[in-house]
Design an enzyme around this catalytic site. Structure first.
Site, mmCIF file in Angstrom:
data_model
loop_
_atom_site.group_PDB
_atom_site.id
_atom_site.type_symbol
_atom_site.label_atom_id
_atom_site.label_comp_id
_atom_site.label_asym_id
_atom_site.label_seq_id
_atom_site.Cartn_x
_atom_site.Cartn_y
_atom_site.Cartn_z
ATOM 1 N N ASP A 8 -48.064 34.127 -11.477
ATOM 2 C CA ASP A 8 -49.174 34.843 -11.050
ATOM 3 C C ASP A 8 -48.724 35.825 -11.384
ATOM 4 O O ASP A 8 -47.545 36.556 -10.346
ATOM 5 C CB ASP A 8 -50.431 34.193 -10.228
ATOM 6 C CG ASP A 8 -51.884 35.143 -10.822
ATOM 7 O OD1 ASP A 8 -51.751 34.639 -12.293
ATOM 8 O OD2 ASP A 8 -52.215 35.185 -10.291
ATOM 9 N N SER A 9 -49.674 36.898 -11.573
ATOM 10 C CA SER A 9 -49.370 38.564 -11.882
ATOM 11 C C SER A 9 -50.006 38.815 -10.300
ATOM 12 O O SER A 9 -49.207 39.633 -9.323
ATOM 13 C CB SER A 9 -51.094 39.374 -12.402
ATOM 14 O OG SER A 9 -51.856 38.034 -12.530
ATOM 15 N N CYS A 71 -51.326 31.429 -14.929
ATOM 16 C CA CYS A 71 -51.960 32.824 -15.457
ATOM 17 C C CYS A 71 -51.951 33.024 -16.525
ATOM 18 O O CYS A 71 -51.037 32.404 -17.195
ATOM 19 C CB CYS A 71 -51.063 34.047 -15.313
ATOM 20 S SG CYS A 71 -51.710 35.989 -15.955
ATOM 21 N N ASN A 72 -53.079 32.650 -16.826
ATOM 22 C CA ASN A 72 -54.103 32.583 -18.230
ATOM 23 C C ASN A 72 -53.180 33.818 -19.293
ATOM 24 O O ASN A 72 -53.210 33.399 -20.412
ATOM 25 C CB ASN A 72 -54.902 33.015 -18.361
ATOM 26 C CG ASN A 72 -55.714 31.095 -18.274
ATOM 27 O OD1 ASN A 72 -56.238 30.440 -18.631
ATOM 28 N ND2 ASN A 72 -56.509 31.026 -16.553
ATOM 29 N N GLU A 156 -58.642 40.395 -6.365
ATOM 30 C CA GLU A 156 -57.602 41.353 -5.605
ATOM 31 C C GLU A 156 -57.528 42.082 -4.394
ATOM 32 O O GLU A 156 -57.065 42.331 -2.952
ATOM 33 C CB GLU A 156 -56.792 41.642 -6.370
ATOM 34 C CG GLU A 156 -56.308 41.272 -7.490
ATOM 35 C CD GLU A 156 -54.813 40.010 -7.025
ATOM 36 O OE1 GLU A 156 -53.820 41.162 -6.266
ATOM 37 O OE2 GLU A 156 -54.607 39.663 -7.708
ATOM 38 N N CYS A 190 -59.924 31.963 -16.092
ATOM 39 C CA CYS A 190 -58.849 33.181 -15.041
ATOM 40 C C CYS A 190 -58.457 32.650 -13.779
ATOM 41 O O CYS A 190 -60.029 32.284 -13.865
ATOM 42 C CB CYS A 190 -59.058 33.731 -15.529
ATOM 43 S SG CYS A 190 -57.766 36.140 -14.563
ATOM 44 N N THR A 191 -56.938 32.635 -13.360
ATOM 45 C CA THR A 191 -57.028 32.155 -11.897
ATOM 46 C C THR A 191 -58.145 32.812 -10.813
ATOM 47 O O THR A 191 -57.407 31.645 -9.542
ATOM 48 C CB THR A 191 -55.337 31.686 -11.439
ATOM 49 O OG1 THR A 191 -55.111 32.371 -12.552
ATOM 50 C CG2 THR A 191 -55.272 30.437 -12.998
ATOM 51 N N HIS A 192 -57.972 33.816 -11.280
ATOM 52 C CA HIS A 192 -58.783 34.590 -9.865
ATOM 53 C C HIS A 192 -60.192 34.000 -9.534
ATOM 54 O O HIS A 192 -60.435 34.169 -8.699
ATOM 55 C CB HIS A 192 -58.553 35.601 -10.485
ATOM 56 C CG HIS A 192 -56.849 36.080 -9.957
ATOM 57 N ND1 HIS A 192 -56.308 36.078 -10.027
ATOM 58 C CD2 HIS A 192 -56.796 37.542 -9.201
ATOM 59 C CE1 HIS A 192 -54.861 36.631 -10.597
ATOM 60 N NE2 HIS A 192 -55.558 38.092 -9.609
HETATM 61 N N1 DGL Z 1 -54.547 35.161 -13.016
HETATM 62 C C1 DGL Z 1 -54.211 35.691 -14.241
HETATM 63 C C2 DGL Z 1 -55.225 34.992 -15.445
HETATM 64 O O1 DGL Z 1 -55.772 34.411 -15.535
HETATM 65 C C3 DGL Z 1 -54.744 37.332 -13.612
HETATM 66 C C4 DGL Z 1 -54.346 37.946 -14.941
HETATM 67 C C5 DGL Z 1 -54.607 40.003 -14.488
HETATM 68 O O2 DGL Z 1 -53.196 40.104 -13.521
HETATM 69 O O3 DGL Z 1 -55.513 40.393 -14.550
HETATM 70 O O4 DGL Z 1 -55.486 35.593 -15.988
#
Ligand code: DGL
Length: 278
Positions: A8-9, A71-72, A156, A190-192
């Site tokens: 993931d990012s 990460c989407n 974050e 979004c996984t966040h």
């Molecule tokens: N968790 C990432 C997603 O699902 C976060 C994207 C991001 O880094 O902006 O999109």
């Protein structure tokens, strides 16, 4: 044989990793968070592809033969190119899977009105990946999207429970529901976003179902491994979990404990750009 890589990012993918490791505890896993370059959601195709490919290659170099883009944004902007252009160049069998398709293909299990809302990063929304994938499986379903550029930074920066977060959560939830009051299912694409679940619930009209991806991706991976024994046999099974971050390990460990509900000790992963100091 090697561990399953989960990328993931930043920290968001931990919400997916947690469910995968619960569903499939026997495998070894390496989680990589590109915290030094988060967020991806506001970046161009070119940049997201370049960053994602670099991280996937790092996971391959650590022995992973199967990598999940948890990460989407990376799934929307980099997955297809990696699958079509980069994987065929490798001598050995490697696979990279994303999170959008497995989510799209079960939308009908939740929505009765056929009106589905997507809350996601600007990158995922502008890629139209959810609209395209859902319509492939269910052409009758209407998909409404809302980009929430501030939500990843809120998570974050540990502000997801603060009163300040209310403003941004309410704003985007209201915007989405204005697009169609018939929406009965909202995907946290979004996984966040699962960390903002309580606030999202608070502002969505009662009765609207909220779908988090973690359990969906875990179930889909489990099915995938049954359907693909040639990949399953490349996944080692000792039960180890290793965490890497491209930024401060101290910060990663603090945040990861919130996502996972248990302590981790991460390691620093140096990316190529550290070779070229300004
Ligand atoms: N968790 C990432 C997603 O699902 C976060 C994207 C991001 O880094 O902006 O999109």
């Amino acid at each position: 044989m090697g561990p399953i890589g989960v990328f993931d990012s930043g920290y968001g993918g931990l919400s997916v990793f947690k469910e995968i490791a619960k569903e499939l505890p026997q495998y070894d896993y390496i989680y990589l968070g590109d915290n030094a370059r988060v967020p991806y959601g506001v970046r161009s195709y070119e940049t997201v592809y370049h960053y994602t490919l670099e991280c996937v290659n790092q996971l391959f170099a650590k022995g992973c033969r199967l990598v999940i883009l948890a990460c989407n944004t990376a799934s929307a902007k980099a997955l297809r190119t990696i699958q079509q252009n980069d994987l065929p160049k490798l001598k050995e069998l490697h696979r990279v899977l994303g999170v959008i398709r497995p989510t799209a293909e079960i939308v009908n299990e939740f929505s009765e009105t056929g009106n589905v809302g997507i809350l996601a990063t600007p990158g995922t929304v502008s890629s139209l990946s959810y609209v395209i994938e859902i319509n492939k499986f269910f052409p009758q379903v209407k998909v409404f999207q809302e980009a929430c550029p501030m939500w990843v930074p809120l998570v974050e920066n540990n502000e997801y429970e603060s009163p300040g977060a209310d403003y941004f959560v309410k704003k985007h939830v209201d915007n989405l529901m204005k697009k169609s009051p018939a929406i009965d299912t909202v995907i946290l694409a979004c996984t966040h976003y699962p960390l903002l679940l309580n606030k999202i619930k608070q502002f969505l009209p009662g009765g609207v179902k909220i779908i988090s991806q973690g359990a969906i991706i875990a179930k889909s991976l489990s099915d995938y491994l049954v359907r693909h024994p040639e990949i399953e046999e490349l996944c080692s099974k000792v039960g180890t979990r290793t965490f890497f971050t491209t930024d401060s390990t101290e910060n990663f460990d603090k945040h990861a404990a919130i996502f996972l509900g248990s302590q981790v000790k991460s390691q620093f992963l140096k990316l190529d750009h550290y070779k070229y100091p300004l």
